[in-house]
Design a protein around this motif. Structure first.
Motif, PDB file in Angstrom:
ATOM      1  N   ALA A 127       6.372   8.507 -15.483  1.00  0.00           N
ATOM      2  CA  ALA A 127       5.605   7.642 -15.404  1.00  0.00           C
ATOM      3  C   ALA A 127       6.267   7.072 -14.019  1.00  0.00           C
ATOM      4  O   ALA A 127       5.152   6.707 -13.171  1.00  0.00           O
ATOM      5  N   PRO A 128       7.570   7.337 -13.507  1.00  0.00           N
ATOM      6  CA  PRO A 128       7.643   7.130 -12.275  1.00  0.00           C
ATOM      7  C   PRO A 128       7.072   7.282 -11.267  1.00  0.00           C
ATOM      8  O   PRO A 128       7.093   6.930  -9.915  1.00  0.00           O
ATOM      9  N   GLN A 129       6.119   8.245 -11.475  1.00  0.00           N
ATOM     10  CA  GLN A 129       5.733   9.149 -10.668  1.00  0.00           C
ATOM     11  C   GLN A 129       4.443   8.948  -9.899  1.00  0.00           C
ATOM     12  O   GLN A 129       3.636   8.911  -9.220  1.00  0.00           O
ATOM     13  N   ILE A 130       4.121   8.549 -11.137  1.00  0.00           N
ATOM     14  CA  ILE A 130       2.706   7.424 -11.616  1.00  0.00           C
ATOM     15  C   ILE A 130       2.491   6.682 -10.304  1.00  0.00           C
ATOM     16  O   ILE A 130       1.267   6.064 -10.163  1.00  0.00           O
ATOM     17  N   HIS A 131       3.724   5.632 -11.060  1.00  0.00           N
ATOM     18  CA  HIS A 131       4.169   4.441 -10.526  1.00  0.00           C
ATOM     19  C   HIS A 131       4.231   4.600  -8.435  1.00  0.00           C
ATOM     20  O   HIS A 131       3.740   3.847  -7.902  1.00  0.00           O
ATOM     21  N   GLN A 132       4.800   5.573  -8.221  1.00  0.00           N
ATOM     22  CA  GLN A 132       5.228   5.784  -6.720  1.00  0.00           C
ATOM     23  C   GLN A 132       3.727   6.244  -6.022  1.00  0.00           C
ATOM     24  O   GLN A 132       3.412   6.320  -4.675  1.00  0.00           O
ATOM     25  N   SER A 133       3.067   7.196  -7.231  1.00  0.00           N
ATOM     26  CA  SER A 133       1.077   7.289  -6.074  1.00  0.00           C
ATOM     27  C   SER A 133       1.233   6.588  -6.043  1.00  0.00           C
ATOM     28  O   SER A 133       0.421   6.145  -4.716  1.00  0.00           O
ATOM     29  N   ARG A 134       0.978   5.326  -6.517  1.00  0.00           N
ATOM     30  CA  ARG A 134      -0.025   4.340  -6.162  1.00  0.00           C
ATOM     31  C   ARG A 134       0.136   3.438  -5.572  1.00  0.00           C
ATOM     32  O   ARG A 134      -0.377   3.154  -4.480  1.00  0.00           O
ATOM     33  N   LEU A 135       2.295   2.537  -4.997  1.00  0.00           N
ATOM     34  CA  LEU A 135       2.496   2.482  -3.829  1.00  0.00           C
ATOM     35  C   LEU A 135       1.711   3.532  -3.039  1.00  0.00           C
ATOM     36  O   LEU A 135       2.519   2.312  -1.907  1.00  0.00           O
ATOM     37  N   SER A 136       2.181   4.463  -2.577  1.00  0.00           N
ATOM     38  CA  SER A 136       1.729   5.094  -1.806  1.00  0.00           C
ATOM     39  C   SER A 136       1.009   5.129  -1.327  1.00  0.00           C
ATOM     40  O   SER A 136       0.547   5.997   0.208  1.00  0.00           O
ATOM     41  N   SER A 137      -0.142   5.113  -2.109  1.00  0.00           N
ATOM     42  CA  SER A 137      -1.900   5.522  -1.285  1.00  0.00           C
ATOM     43  C   SER A 137      -3.133   5.144  -1.528  1.00  0.00           C
ATOM     44  O   SER A 137      -3.679   4.751  -0.571  1.00  0.00           O
ATOM     45  N   TRP A 138      -2.046   3.372  -2.232  1.00  0.00           N
ATOM     46  CA  TRP A 138      -3.224   2.969  -2.449  1.00  0.00           C
ATOM     47  C   TRP A 138      -3.079   1.461  -1.634  1.00  0.00           C
ATOM     48  O   TRP A 138      -4.555   0.946  -1.002  1.00  0.00           O
ATOM     49  N   PRO A 139      -2.248   1.611  -0.682  1.00  0.00           N
ATOM     50  CA  PRO A 139      -2.107   0.160   0.326  1.00  0.00           C
ATOM     51  C   PRO A 139      -2.839   1.378   1.424  1.00  0.00           C
ATOM     52  O   PRO A 139      -3.723   0.382   2.325  1.00  0.00           O
ATOM     53  N   GLN A 140      -2.964   2.468   1.705  1.00  0.00           N
ATOM     54  CA  GLN A 140      -3.849   3.300   2.891  1.00  0.00           C
ATOM     55  C   GLN A 140      -5.030   3.512   2.013  1.00  0.00           C
ATOM     56  O   GLN A 140      -5.900   2.794   3.314  1.00  0.00           O
ATOM     57  N   HIS A 141      -5.571   3.447   1.301  1.00  0.00           N
ATOM     58  CA  HIS A 141      -7.351   3.445   0.650  1.00  0.00           C
ATOM     59  C   HIS A 141      -7.450   2.458   0.804  1.00  0.00           C
ATOM     60  O   HIS A 141      -8.741   3.127   0.703  1.00  0.00           O
ATOM     61  N   TYR A 142      -7.002   1.840  -0.168  1.00  0.00           N
ATOM     62  CA  TYR A 142      -7.589  -0.060  -0.477  1.00  0.00           C
ATOM     63  C   TYR A 142      -7.242  -1.112  -0.047  1.00  0.00           C
ATOM     64  O   TYR A 142      -6.717  -1.724  -0.082  1.00  0.00           O
ATOM     65  N   PRO A 143      -7.617  -1.198   1.282  1.00  0.00           N
ATOM     66  CA  PRO A 143      -6.747  -2.334   2.432  1.00  0.00           C
ATOM     67  C   PRO A 143      -7.257  -3.489   1.969  1.00  0.00           C
ATOM     68  O   PRO A 143      -6.804  -4.643   2.120  1.00  0.00           O
ATOM     69  N   TRP A 144      -8.430  -3.878   1.072  1.00  0.00           N
ATOM     70  CA  TRP A 144      -8.902  -4.847   0.512  1.00  0.00           C
ATOM     71  C   TRP A 144      -7.954  -5.605  -1.093  1.00  0.00           C
ATOM     72  O   TRP A 144      -7.964  -6.984  -1.175  1.00  0.00           O
ATOM     73  N   ILE A 145      -7.144  -4.491  -1.309  1.00  0.00           N
ATOM     74  CA  ILE A 145      -6.701  -5.046  -2.554  1.00  0.00           C
ATOM     75  C   ILE A 145      -5.077  -6.027  -2.052  1.00  0.00           C
ATOM     76  O   ILE A 145      -4.786  -4.964  -1.345  1.00  0.00           O
ATOM     77  N   ALA A 146      -5.076  -7.329  -1.568  1.00  0.00           N
ATOM     78  CA  ALA A 146      -4.095  -7.504  -1.968  1.00  0.00           C
ATOM     79  C   ALA A 146      -2.446  -7.618  -2.069  1.00  0.00           C
ATOM     80  O   ALA A 146      -2.461  -6.666  -3.077  1.00  0.00           O
TER      81      ALA A 146
END
Length: 245
Positions: free
Chosen positions: A144-163
């Motif tokens: 799980a830590p890998q999957i949580h880190q992947s979201r924290l690392s990539s989502w803000p860059q790819h989906y700036p519309w997410i608060a």
């Protein structure tokens, strides 16, 4: 297997973790649409909402107070010590951050039948199983830590519309998952010393991986391939919303 060999065999199961599912890869590679992100968040909440009930079932079936005392923290992590705290509250904040209302997520109107059936199968397993088998099924937390880190690392860059407020759950789980992994591994390495018990636990872990992968299969059909249930009959969400006993 020796304890070290058994632990490695458990970790090797990570090759089947749902982080490698095409739907999940699309999310952290920035190829997911707003509807796909929302669909995943709403459906995943159904899984999240059953986790404290799963942990309560393990507590109810476990005869060892020293195990129950440590396992209880998992339930509190999700439910919180009081209203407005815990993992479920953090997930609802994620839902709001991606543009969903709490009401529609809590109503379970988005939950696909395939997701519901998979999650219910997992919850029913933990209610009926020996406490150690049910506890061992939680060892997908190894990955799980890998999957949580992947979201924290990539989502803000790819989906700036997410608060920004939506990322609270993933941040909190980085530390919690490591703690839970340590306790879960300790239990299975201590109790699974025979070939039969080790192979049984490996099969149970694969069952849990099947659950997670099947959930994404259902979401991929609905949100990626445009084939939700009854798509040849109606554009409405005709599927049932759960039948509580």
């Amino acid at each position: 297997m020796t304890p070290a060999e058994f632990e490695q065999a458990l970790r090797d199961k990570g090759a089947c973790y749902h982080i490698y599912h095409p739907f999940h890869r699309a999310m952290y590679e920035g190829r997911a649409s707003r509807e796909q992100i929302q669909g995943w968040v709403a459906n995943r909440f159904y899984y999240q909402s059953r986790i404290p009930r799963k942990d309560a079932a393990i507590l109810a079936n476990c005869p060892h107070p020293e195990v129950r005392r440590k396992w209880l923290q998992r339930l509190l992590d999700q439910d919180g010590q009081e209203d407005g705290e815990g993992g479920l509250e953090a997930w609802l904040q994620l839902a709001e951050a991606v543009g969903l209302s709490r009401e529609e997520v809590l109503s379970e109107e988005w939950v696909l039948p395939g997701v519901r059936f998979a999650v219910d199968a997992y919850l029913n397993f933990t209610r009926r199983a020996h406490w150690l088998d049910a506890a061992g099924s939680s060892l997908t937390e190894l990955f799980a830590p890998q999957i949580h880190q992947s979201r924290l690392s990539s989502w803000p860059q790819h989906y700036p519309w997410i608060a920004e407020s939506g990322y609270r759950y993933f941040r909190s789980r980085l530390g919690q998952a490591q703690r839970d992994v340590s306790h879960g591994l300790q239990l299975v390495l201590e109790h699974c010393r025979t070939q039969e018990s080790q192979q049984r636990l490996l099969n149970i872990l694969q069952f849990k991986l099947d659950i997670l992968w099947s959930m994404l299969d259902a979401m991929s059909m609905a949100y990626e391939l445009g084939r939700p249930p009854y798509h040849t009959v109606s554009a409405e969400r005709l599927w049932h919303r759960g039948i509580e006993p």
